[in-house]
Design an enzyme around this catalytic site. Structure first.
Site, PDB file in Angstrom:
ATOM      1  N   ALA A   1      19.459  24.722  15.370  1.00 54.74           N
ATOM      2  CA  ALA A   1      19.908  23.991  14.184  1.00 54.74           C
ATOM      3  C   ALA A   1      18.751  23.161  13.662  1.00 54.74           C
ATOM      4  CB  ALA A   1      21.078  23.063  14.537  1.00 54.74           C
ATOM      5  N   GLU A   2      18.874  22.764  12.424  1.00 53.07           N
ATOM      6  CA  GLU A   2      18.062  21.651  11.916  1.00 53.07           C
ATOM      7  C   GLU A   2      18.812  20.409  12.354  1.00 53.07           C
ATOM      8  OE1 GLU A   2      15.190  21.551  10.419  1.00 53.07           O
ATOM      9  OE2 GLU A   2      14.906  23.708  10.259  1.00 53.07           O
TER      10      GLU A   2
ATOM     11  N   THR B   1      27.931  17.949  17.313  1.00 55.77           N
ATOM     12  CA  THR B   1      27.565  16.539  17.415  1.00 55.77           C
ATOM     13  C   THR B   1      28.765  15.639  17.114  1.00 55.77           C
ATOM     14  OG1 THR B   1      26.326  14.845  16.212  1.00 55.77           O
ATOM     15  CG2 THR B   1      26.712  16.850  15.036  1.00 55.77           C
ATOM     16  N   ASP B   2      28.701  14.406  17.598  1.00 53.65           N
ATOM     17  CA  ASP B   2      29.759  13.436  17.269  1.00 53.65           C
ATOM     18  C   ASP B   2      29.669  12.996  15.802  1.00 53.65           C
ATOM     19  OD1 ASP B   2      27.448  11.890  17.454  1.00 53.65           O
ATOM     20  OD2 ASP B   2      28.276  10.410  18.840  1.00 53.65           O
ATOM     21  N   GLU B   3      28.532  13.303  15.144  1.00 51.29           N
ATOM     22  CA  GLU B   3      28.330  12.805  13.782  1.00 51.29           C
ATOM     23  C   GLU B   3      29.298  13.441  12.781  1.00 51.29           C
ATOM     24  OE1 GLU B   3      24.204  12.238  12.675  1.00 51.29           O
ATOM     25  OE2 GLU B   3      23.616  12.076  14.769  1.00 51.29           O
TER      26      GLU B   3
ATOM     27  N   TYR C   1      23.169  16.525   7.182  1.00 46.51           N
ATOM     28  CA  TYR C   1      23.128  17.095   8.540  1.00 46.51           C
ATOM     29  C   TYR C   1      24.541  17.231   9.097  1.00 46.51           C
ATOM     30  CZ  TYR C   1      22.894  16.998  13.675  1.00 46.51           C
ATOM     31  OH  TYR C   1      23.092  17.259  15.008  1.00 46.51           O
TER      32      TYR C   1
ATOM     33  N   LYS D   1      26.801  20.575  10.080  1.00 44.71           N
ATOM     34  CA  LYS D   1      27.327  20.833  11.433  1.00 44.71           C
ATOM     35  C   LYS D   1      28.859  20.964  11.376  1.00 44.71           C
ATOM     36  CE  LYS D   1      25.486  20.979  14.915  1.00 44.71           C
ATOM     37  NZ  LYS D   1      24.829  22.110  15.649  1.00 44.71           N
TER      38      LYS D   1
ATOM     39  N   LYS E   1      12.549  11.322  16.289  1.00 47.39           N
ATOM     40  CA  LYS E   1      13.804  10.659  16.635  1.00 47.39           C
ATOM     41  C   LYS E   1      13.470   9.302  17.256  1.00 47.39           C
ATOM     42  CE  LYS E   1      16.273  14.392  15.614  1.00 47.39           C
ATOM     43  NZ  LYS E   1      16.305  15.590  16.406  1.00 47.39           N
ATOM     44  N   LEU E   2      14.431   8.400  17.188  1.00 47.88           N
ATOM     45  CA  LEU E   2      14.168   6.992  17.521  1.00 47.88           C
ATOM     46  C   LEU E   2      13.398   6.773  18.832  1.00 47.88           C
ATOM     47  CD1 LEU E   2      14.860   3.950  16.711  1.00 47.88           C
ATOM     48  CD2 LEU E   2      16.665   4.146  18.411  1.00 47.88           C
TER      49      LEU E   2
ATOM     50  N   ASN F   1      20.779  -0.479  17.863  1.00 47.84           N
ATOM     51  CA  ASN F   1      19.384  -0.023  17.828  1.00 47.84           C
ATOM     52  C   ASN F   1      18.414  -1.123  18.257  1.00 47.84           C
ATOM     53  OD1 ASN F   1      20.226   2.463  16.916  1.00 47.84           O
ATOM     54  ND2 ASN F   1      19.789   2.044  14.766  1.00 47.84           N
TER      55      ASN F   1
HETATM   56  P1  NAD Z   1      15.842  20.307  17.999  1.00 49.61           P
HETATM   57  O1  NAD Z   1      15.591  20.058  16.546  1.00 49.61           O
HETATM   58  O2  NAD Z   1      14.999  19.625  19.009  1.00 49.61           O
HETATM   59  O3  NAD Z   1      15.752  21.877  18.302  1.00 49.61           O
HETATM   60  C1  NAD Z   1      16.296  22.841  17.455  1.00 49.61           C
HETATM   61  C2  NAD Z   1      15.729  24.203  17.856  1.00 49.61           C
HETATM   62  O4  NAD Z   1      16.316  25.184  16.990  1.00 49.61           O
HETATM   63  C3  NAD Z   1      14.215  24.316  17.693  1.00 49.61           C
HETATM   64  O5  NAD Z   1      13.655  24.955  18.813  1.00 49.61           O
HETATM   65  C4  NAD Z   1      14.055  25.178  16.449  1.00 49.61           C
HETATM   66  O6  NAD Z   1      12.857  25.960  16.457  1.00 49.61           O
HETATM   67  C5  NAD Z   1      15.292  26.052  16.512  1.00 49.61           C
HETATM   68  N1  NAD Z   1      15.673  26.554  15.193  1.00 49.61           N
HETATM   69  C6  NAD Z   1      15.809  25.842  14.047  1.00 49.61           C
HETATM   70  N2  NAD Z   1      16.135  26.665  13.031  1.00 49.61           N
HETATM   71  C7  NAD Z   1      16.245  27.918  13.563  1.00 49.61           C
HETATM   72  C8  NAD Z   1      16.572  29.188  13.030  1.00 49.61           C
HETATM   73  N3  NAD Z   1      16.850  29.342  11.724  1.00 49.61           N
HETATM   74  N4  NAD Z   1      16.591  30.252  13.859  1.00 49.61           N
HETATM   75  C9  NAD Z   1      16.305  30.126  15.179  1.00 49.61           C
HETATM   76  N5  NAD Z   1      15.961  28.942  15.734  1.00 49.61           N
HETATM   77  C10 NAD Z   1      15.934  27.857  14.934  1.00 49.61           C
HETATM   78  O7  NAD Z   1      17.385  19.984  18.198  1.00 49.61           O
HETATM   79  P2  NAD Z   1      18.141  19.319  19.459  1.00 49.61           P
HETATM   80  O8  NAD Z   1      18.083  17.849  19.320  1.00 49.61           O
HETATM   81  O9  NAD Z   1      17.701  19.969  20.692  1.00 49.61           O
HETATM   82  O10 NAD Z   1      19.635  19.765  19.134  1.00 49.61           O
HETATM   83  C11 NAD Z   1      20.131  21.019  19.587  1.00 49.61           C
HETATM   84  C12 NAD Z   1      21.582  21.171  19.138  1.00 49.61           C
HETATM   85  O11 NAD Z   1      22.355  20.114  19.681  1.00 49.61           O
HETATM   86  C13 NAD Z   1      21.766  21.115  17.622  1.00 49.61           C
HETATM   87  O12 NAD Z   1      22.749  22.057  17.280  1.00 49.61           O
HETATM   88  C14 NAD Z   1      22.245  19.704  17.372  1.00 49.61           C
HETATM   89  O13 NAD Z   1      23.052  19.640  16.223  1.00 49.61           O
HETATM   90  C15 NAD Z   1      23.040  19.423  18.630  1.00 49.61           C
HETATM   91  N6  NAD Z   1      23.122  18.004  19.048  1.00 49.61           N
HETATM   92  C16 NAD Z   1      21.986  17.248  19.150  1.00 49.61           C
HETATM   93  C17 NAD Z   1      22.092  15.921  19.587  1.00 49.61           C
HETATM   94  C18 NAD Z   1      20.868  15.064  19.775  1.00 49.61           C
HETATM   95  O14 NAD Z   1      21.010  13.868  20.060  1.00 49.61           O
HETATM   96  N7  NAD Z   1      19.660  15.590  19.665  1.00 49.61           N
HETATM   97  C19 NAD Z   1      23.346  15.386  19.907  1.00 49.61           C
HETATM   98  C20 NAD Z   1      24.473  16.205  19.788  1.00 49.61           C
HETATM   99  C21 NAD Z   1      24.360  17.519  19.363  1.00 49.61           C
HETATM  100  P1  TYD Z   2      17.938   9.179  15.266  1.00 49.64           P
HETATM  101  O1  TYD Z   2      17.171   9.242  16.541  1.00 49.64           O
HETATM  102  O2  TYD Z   2      17.322   9.740  14.022  1.00 49.64           O
HETATM  103  O3  TYD Z   2      19.362   9.823  15.543  1.00 49.64           O
HETATM  104  P2  TYD Z   2      20.710   9.833  14.604  1.00 49.64           P
HETATM  105  O4  TYD Z   2      20.351   9.425  13.235  1.00 49.64           O
HETATM  106  O5  TYD Z   2      21.112  11.271  14.669  1.00 49.64           O
HETATM  107  O6  TYD Z   2      21.669   8.915  15.276  1.00 49.64           O
HETATM  108  O7  TYD Z   2      18.263   7.651  14.961  1.00 49.64           O
HETATM  109  C1  TYD Z   2      18.956   6.846  15.897  1.00 49.64           C
HETATM  110  C2  TYD Z   2      19.205   5.502  15.229  1.00 49.64           C
HETATM  111  O8  TYD Z   2      17.942   4.854  15.016  1.00 49.64           O
HETATM  112  C3  TYD Z   2      19.842   5.616  13.842  1.00 49.64           C
HETATM  113  O9  TYD Z   2      20.757   4.534  13.675  1.00 49.64           O
HETATM  114  C4  TYD Z   2      18.683   5.471  12.888  1.00 49.64           C
HETATM  115  C5  TYD Z   2      17.730   4.545  13.637  1.00 49.64           C
HETATM  116  N1  TYD Z   2      16.288   4.772  13.359  1.00 49.64           N
HETATM  117  C6  TYD Z   2      15.474   3.702  12.963  1.00 49.64           C
HETATM  118  O10 TYD Z   2      15.933   2.550  12.843  1.00 49.64           O
HETATM  119  N2  TYD Z   2      14.150   3.945  12.728  1.00 49.64           N
HETATM  120  C7  TYD Z   2      13.603   5.192  12.854  1.00 49.64           C
HETATM  121  O11 TYD Z   2      12.380   5.357  12.596  1.00 49.64           O
HETATM  122  C8  TYD Z   2      14.443   6.270  13.273  1.00 49.64           C
HETATM  123  C9  TYD Z   2      13.890   7.672  13.432  1.00 49.64           C
HETATM  124  C10 TYD Z   2      15.783   6.014  13.522  1.00 49.64           C
END
Ligand code: NAD
Ligand code: TYD
Length: 377
Positions: free
Chosen positions: A84-85, A134-136, A183, A187, A222-223, A282
């Site tokens: 995913a993105e 995601t919970d979002e 986003y 999702k 990410k943060l 945060n």
């Molecule tokens: P990430 O951005 O680190 O990784 C995403 C991966 O998907 C990358 O390897 C990217 O190359 C690949 N990808 C993107 N577009 C693609 C496409 N069109 N075809 C094939 N591969 C593609 O993401 P993450 O943080 O590891 O999240 C993974 C999953 O978990 C996502 O679905 C996200 O919505 C979900 N999720 C993430 C969090 C979080 O805190 N990171 C929390 C809950 C759920």
């Molecule tokens: P993030 O890691 O982008 O996750 P999400 O938006 O999916 O929760 O951000 C976590 C929290 O931190 C969110 O409330 C936004 C905040 N944040 C900042 O304050 N500064 C930053 O530079 C970033 C990337 C996030």
């Protein structure tokens, strides 16, 4: 199962899931399908890349023909879909890419699985399509108690301590979807398609909705990884708004363990919330990060607090997320394994010890390195 596709396996969470499955299930072929966008990095999987049961396929999940042929050729019976993105700030700037990958890409995975599985004599018997969400998608909760008491830093969350820190509500599995960012809207849409494939065609699907993850190999946009890197290099820490938004943090390996458990034992057509009862503002987490980085680098603890820089808030910034994961805890016996204190210590240590990884992803070098490697194969 004989053969499982894990999409997005070169990303943050996906790489932990691939590593766990490759090691734990040596008789199962684990096929990592990843497009290697800016967020995908095969260096995340260096330790298992030569394992006999591991295979990498560079492909876009939107490329239906490639995905369908792969499923046929590899006799795929399980899919864990993470590709995913994933970054909210990027979705605000470029929502189309999110609709393409998250919605159309998921649909392409579903349709390929449907056509392949329905062509088999046993059809959906013994098959599973597990979608990671995601919970979002649930929207945002209110902060009703800004002075709330978060779980003690040293306490491991467990079902007996389902702690509400800053509000009166959790997200539960039946909470109505109400996404706000491009986003979370993308999702939510993909989650609906997954459930529709169960309800319409009888595909054995599962959806889980997890809270914010942290840990090694997270892209430093990410943060947590961004701020660890900035503190190390004494760069300003851009805190959106007043830093009062609340997120519920889970160590990534605990998420991977939950995925393993649910993939194998979860009820088909069901939904499970995954989270650690670990709500943090945060600004509080940022202060902990500064102190931890300072201490681990041998600086005076807190000397980098002056890096905190309040900047314009994110558009549509969700105020609070808090997940109720009691269903998963009760039904399948899952619990987070780490205290938050340990998780943060480990995470900071990992980023400080892996500066090379951070430098390569911040410079973009990892992409050219793997592009060349694949071009030469
Ligand atoms: P990430 O951005 O680190 O990784 C995403 C991966 O998907 C990358 O390897 C990217 O190359 C690949 N990808 C993107 N577009 C693609 C496409 N069109 N075809 C094939 N591969 C593609 O993401 P993450 O943080 O590891 O999240 C993974 C999953 O978990 C996502 O679905 C996200 O919505 C979900 N999720 C993430 C969090 C979080 O805190 N990171 C929390 C809950 C759920
Ligand atoms: P993030 O890691 O982008 O996750 P999400 O938006 O999916 O929760 O951000 C976590 C929290 O931190 C969110 O409330 C936004 C905040 N944040 C900042 O304050 N500064 C930053 O530079 C970033 C990337 C996030």
């Amino acid at each position: 199962m004989k053969s499982i596709i894990i999409t997005g396996g070169a990303g943050f969470i996906g790489s932990h899931v691939v590593r766990l499955f490759v090691r734990k299930y040596p008789q199962t072929k684990i096929i990592n399908v990843d497009k290697l966008t800016y967020a995908g990095n095969l260096a995340n999987l260096k330790d298992i890349e030569n394992a006999p049961n591991y295979m990498f396929v560079k492909a876009d999940i939107c490329d239906f023909d490639t995905i369908y042929s792969l499923m046929q050729n590899e006799h795929v019976d399980g899919i864990i879909h993470l590709a995913a993105e994933s970054h909210v700030d990027r979705s605000i700037k470029d929502p189309f890419t999110f609709a393409r990958t998250n919605v159309l890409g998921t649909l392409s995975m579903l349709q390929a699985a449907k056509l392949y599985w329905e062509s088999l004599p046993e059809k959906y018997e013994g098959k599973r399509f597990y979608h990671i969400s995601t919970d979002e998608v649930y929207g945002a909760l209110e902060i009703t108690d800004p002075e709330g008491v978060r779980p003690p830093f040293t306490t491991k969350a467990s079902s007996s301590e389902h702690h509400l820190a800053y509000g009166t509500e959790f997200f539960v599995e039946t909470t109505k979807y109400n996404p706000h960012s491009p986003y979370s809207a993308s999702k939510a849409s993909s989650d609906h398609f997954v459930r529709a494939f169960h309800d319409t065609y009888g595909m054995p699907t599962i959806v889980t909705n997890c809270s914010n993850n942290y840990g090694p190999y997270q892209f430093p946009e990410k943060l947590i990884p961004l701020f660890i890197n900035n503190i190390r290099h004494r760069k300003p820490l851009p805190v959106y708004g007043k830093g009062e938004n609340v997120r519920d943090w889970l160590y990534v390996e605990d998420h991977a363990r939950a995925i393993d458990l649910i993939f194998h034992q979860g009820r088909v057509a069901d939904t499970y919330n995954i989270g650690g009862f670990n709500e943090w503002k945060n600004i509080d987490i940022i202060r902990v990060l500064i102190k931890t980085v300072d201490r681990q680098l041998g600086r005076k603890e807190g000397e980098d607090l002056n890096l905190i820089t309040f900047v314009t808030d994110r558009q549509g910034h969700d105020m609070r997320y808090a997940i109720d994961s009691r269903k998963l805890q009760k039904e399948l016996g899952w619990e987070p394994s780490l205290q938050f204190e340990e998780g943060i210590e480990k995470t900071v240590r990992w980023y400080l010890n892996n500066q090379e990884w951070l430098d390569s992803v911040t410079s973009g070098d990892y992409q050219t390195y793997y592009e060349k490697m694949y071009a030469n194969r």
